[in-house]
Motif scaffolding. Structure first.
Motif, mmCIF file in Angstrom:
data_model
loop_
_atom_site.group_PDB
_atom_site.id
_atom_site.type_symbol
_atom_site.label_atom_id
_atom_site.label_comp_id
_atom_site.label_asym_id
_atom_site.label_seq_id
_atom_site.Cartn_x
_atom_site.Cartn_y
_atom_site.Cartn_z
ATOM 1 N N MET A 176 -3.119 5.139 -1.033
ATOM 2 C CA MET A 176 -4.063 4.032 -0.822
ATOM 3 C C MET A 176 -4.497 3.957 0.639
ATOM 4 O O MET A 176 -5.683 3.760 0.931
ATOM 5 N N ARG A 177 -3.543 4.135 1.554
ATOM 6 C CA ARG A 177 -3.878 4.088 2.982
ATOM 7 C C ARG A 177 -4.858 5.204 3.354
ATOM 8 O O ARG A 177 -5.775 5.007 4.142
ATOM 9 N N LYS B 174 0.839 -1.202 0.000
ATOM 10 C CA LYS B 174 0.000 0.000 0.000
ATOM 11 C C LYS B 174 0.874 1.252 0.000
ATOM 12 O O LYS B 174 1.900 1.308 0.665
#
Length: 160
Positions: free
Chosen positions: A10-11, A6
């Motif tokens: 994305m996180r 990730k």
């Protein structure tokens, strides 16, 4: 292939429970947005690049513009209340954003900068932006992008 690592982008989307699609492509070094769209199959007109500029005040700003277009420096400066604005040097990008050229996402930078997204983005159901590293594109609804970063829409590209 194992689980995808990730990125900060994305996180950030996961934290806000935002649905997105991660598109990966083979690439070892910077390629421009047009080639990225070609490799991922993303529509060129809905694909956007992330540019970081610096104002006369020494503040940094993020501009998200269609990949086939250029930012209009006068329009961009006006949108963020600066007298003038210029692109930062590529060598300073990682220090300022935490991202490398070709992998710079408007999401998950070291610090959240004022962001302006070209107004054509809101006409698409889904837009394509960098996922935070070379070889990764994220597809998401423009309204979802606006929900997680402080941004506004404006006409900030050069016109012939």
């Amino acid at each position: 292939m194992g689980k995808e690592a990730k990125t900060n982008a994305m996180r950030m989307l996961d934290k806000h429970k935002i649905t997105y699609e991660a598109l990966t492509y083979e690439c070892d070094e910077f390629i421009d947005g047009l080639h990225t769209a070609e490799l991922t199959g993303a529509p060129v007109e809905a694909s956007f690049k992330t540019l970081v500029l610096k104002g006369k005040s020494n503040q940094f700003y993020v501009f998200v513009v269609p990949i086939a277009e250029e930012v209009d420096l006068k329009k961009a400066a006006k949108e963020v209340g600066e007298k003038s604005i210029e692109m930062i040097a590529v060598k300073d990008l990682t220090k300022i954003t935490g991202y490398v050229r070709g992998g710079c996402s408007p999401l998950g930078m070291k610090k959240q900068f004022q962001t302006v997204i070209h107004d054509t983005a809101e006409t698409f159901d889904k837009i394509y932006i960098s996922g935070g590293r070379i070889g990764l594109t994220i597809a998401l609804a423009p309204s979802d992008l606006m929900a997680v970063i402080p941004a506004k829409y404006a006409d900030i590209i050069k016109r012939p």
